[in-house]
Design a protein around this motif. Structure first.
Motif, short mmCIF file in Angstrom:
data_model
loop_
_atom_site.label_atom_id
_atom_site.label_comp_id
_atom_site.label_asym_id
_atom_site.label_seq_id
_atom_site.Cartn_x
_atom_site.Cartn_y
_atom_site.Cartn_z
N GLU A 39 0.85 -1.20 0.00
CA GLU A 39 0.00 0.00 0.00
C GLU A 39 0.88 1.25 0.00
OE1 GLU A 39 -3.34 1.04 -0.10
OE2 GLU A 39 -2.31 2.97 -0.03
N SER A 49 -12.22 3.47 -0.19
CA SER A 49 -12.88 2.66 0.83
C SER A 49 -13.11 3.41 2.15
CB SER A 49 -12.07 1.38 1.10
OG SER A 49 -11.99 0.61 -0.07
N THR A 57 -23.54 3.34 1.10
CA THR A 57 -24.81 2.66 0.87
C THR A 57 -24.54 1.19 0.61
OG1 THR A 57 -25.72 4.67 -0.09
CG2 THR A 57 -26.87 2.61 -0.60
N SER A 435 -19.95 -2.63 -2.04
CA SER A 435 -21.04 -3.54 -1.62
C SER A 435 -20.90 -4.90 -2.26
CB SER A 435 -22.39 -2.95 -2.04
OG SER A 435 -22.57 -1.70 -1.48
#
Ligand SMILES: Cc1cc2nc3c(=O)[nH]c(=O)nc-3n(C[C@H](O)[C@H](O)[C@H](O)COP(=O)(O)OP(=O)(O)OC[C@H]3O[C@@H](n4cnc5c(N)ncnc54)[C@H](O)[C@@H]3O)c2cc1C
Length: 495
Positions: A39, A49, A57, A435
């Motif tokens: 990272e 994120s 949502t 999601s």
């Protein structure tokens, strides 16, 4: 030249929700795998994120009208909504499996919040009525409520109707199955969990600079320590480019033929964030409206209850913007540097065919604070400028794809691009996004490790009980898995 070489099984690039999900899955499927996670930032979940960088949502197609287009004959096509909802059910099952073992704490990342759609005008009212009729019949969406009664809408979400003095025609739907998800909180817990597992190393502040295929078929990934400047070469059997907006340039470096012709178009986002605790307390719903003409689907306006950490928040937006950066912490050169001989034409063609998007973005960039407030007032007539501040959201990179018939096409979904031998995969695009992390990573596992699919089948079913079965076609299975997931995650349990 790198001074150190490290042999490993797997490299995951990026510490966002996608790498986190894949890392946890792979370690469960084969605990002996050696995994290095790279990272560039000094923290995990610092890009899309992070809780404040996305809308949080839990996309389940309960309120997002762009997943249910109207057919030419006036009927409503709910096929995309079924897919999106089913994908989110897979995520909830995976998180519930982790929560039951105490590996993540659901109270720190997921909460029940009603999902509402809210529209104005006769045509939109008719559309919403038909949409509700088409969806409520289906066991995945059962229990969705519809109303055209202003008082009822006001009871569901008081701010929508307070001091709305016009004679307008309104309609709304509400589903109590909706969720707000702090994907940043989730990602941090997943990486904390990974950090406890053997043979799993997370390297923060390290940037992947190059990816090359070696003669033996393995991948050589060149990584720079951004503090010391030291370089390390990792040699891996499998590489996942989960670098969010940074995935396209890295995919181009891999030179796999499957990457040819892909381009990226960055769209930045901004929110209005409520500063007044009294107003925040009055709203408990995610209310999605209808996209304005020419606007991309991810710019559908919504008034959004959030829980981030211990903080209750209220966001309105997103407002789109244009930036040539592919990451919020990226470089202005990202877009020009991504141009290659095989993607210039598709990008120009996609730009030409999406003039309404270009016009929309220019208009959005030029919005004054008062004009943004006017948009908010369509949802909340009592809104005042003093109660809201403008905050910068995450950066999205929409996929541009070469199409044999149409030239360049702009896509609004996510795209998994994998080498033919499954040794490298990258995730491009943004929506429905976090999601669907679990469903995307399940697809990746099957695509990139087909030789282990039979061996891993039972473990996959343990992690995601409906794995291998079609939820949308099995009402009893929906009830069973949803009840179990919601109980484990502390969400409202469907009746
Ligand atoms: C405004 C907005 C609203 C959204 N709303 C929602 C929503 O409501 N619901 C939903 O489900 N999804 C939503 N999304 C989408 C969702 O946020 C993303 O799909 C998801 O966070 C992507 O996760 P990721 O792991 O792929 O990328 P990221 O979280 O962006 O992580 C990628 C990581 O890779 C690192 N990286 C990049 N290049 C390198 C390199 N060369 N070397 C090392 N590291 C590198 C980056 O620093 C970053 O930490 C939204 C996104 C935006 C921008």
């Amino acid at each position: 030249m790198p001074t150190t070489t490290i042999e490993t099984d797997v490299i995951l690039i990026g510490c966002g929700v996608m790498s986190a999900t894949l890392g946890v899955m792979l370690k469960e499927l084969d605990p002996k795998l050696k995994i290095h996670i790279i990272e560039r930032l000094d923290e995990v979940a610092g890009e899309s994120s992070d809780g404040w960088n996305n809308a949080g949502t839990g996309h389940a197609a309960l309120c997002e009208l762009n997943y249910t287009p109207e057919n030419a004959d006036g009927s409503i096509d709910i096929s995309k909504a079924l897919q999106v909802d089913e994908e989110f059910e897979l995520s909830k099952q995976f998180w519930a499996w982790l929560a039951r073992q105490g590996r993540i704490d659901p109270a720190r990342f997921i909460h029940s919040v009603p999902h509402m759609s809210f529209v104005e005008g006769k045509d939109n009212q008719d559309f919403l009525r038909k949409r509700h009729a088409a969806m409520n019949d289906h066991p995945l969406f059962h229990g969705m409520e519809f109303t055209t009664d202003r008082e009822q809408i006001g009871a569901w979400a008081p701010l929508l109707m307070k001091e709305r003095t016009d004679n307008g025609v309104y309609a709304a739907t509400r589903s109590l199955l909706g969720t707000d998800v702090n994907f940043g909180g989730l990602t941090r817990m997943l990486f904390a969990d990974l950090d406890t597992l053997p043979d799993t190393d997370i390297h923060l502040g390290h940037e992947v600079r190059d990816i090359d295929r070696m003669d033996n078929g393995r991948w050589r990934v060149e990584v720079k320590d951004l503090k010391s400047g030291d370089k390390t070469a990792y040699q891996a059997r499998f590489v996942f480019i989960g670098a969010g907006g940074g995935a396209l340039p890295l995919l181009e470096k891999s030179n796999i033929p499957e990457a040819a012709g892909y381009g990226g178009f960055p769209v930045s986002g901004q929110w209005l964030r409520c500063l007044n605790a009294d107003i925040i307390r009055q709203h408990h719903a995610k209310v999605y409206g209808k996209a304005k003409s020419g606007s991309p689907p991810m710019s559908v306006p919504h008034l959004d209850s959030r829980t981030i950490g211990t903080e209750q928040a209220l966001l309105f937006g997103p407002f789109a913007g244009f930036s040539t950066k592919f990451l919020k912490h990226g470089s202005w050169l990202d877009l020009p540097s991504s141009l290659e001989w095989d993607n210039i034409m598709p990008m120009v063609q996609a730009g030409w065919k999406n003039m309404d998007l270009t016009k929309y973005l220019i208009e959005q960039v030029r919005l004054t604070p008062e004009e943004r407030l006017d948009e908010l007032k369509e949802f909340m007539p009592t809104a005042q400028l003093k109660d809201w501040e403008l905050a910068v959201a995450g950066q999205r990179v929409q996929v541009i794809k070469k199409d044999p018939e149409e030239g360049g096409v702009l896509e609004f979904g996510t795209e998994l691009v994998a080498a033919a031998d499954g040794s490298l995969a990258a995730l491009l695009g943004a929506s429905p996004g976090a999601s669907t992390a679990v469903s995307i990573m399940l697809k990746l596992v099957l695509k990139c490790f087909p030789e282990r699919a039979t061996e891993w089948h039972e473990t996959l079913k343990r992690m995601v009980p409906s794995f291998g079965r079609k939820l949308a076609e099995d009402a009893a299975l929906i009830k069973e898995v949803r009840t179990k997931s919601h109980m484990a995650l502390g969400l409202l349990v469907p009746v």
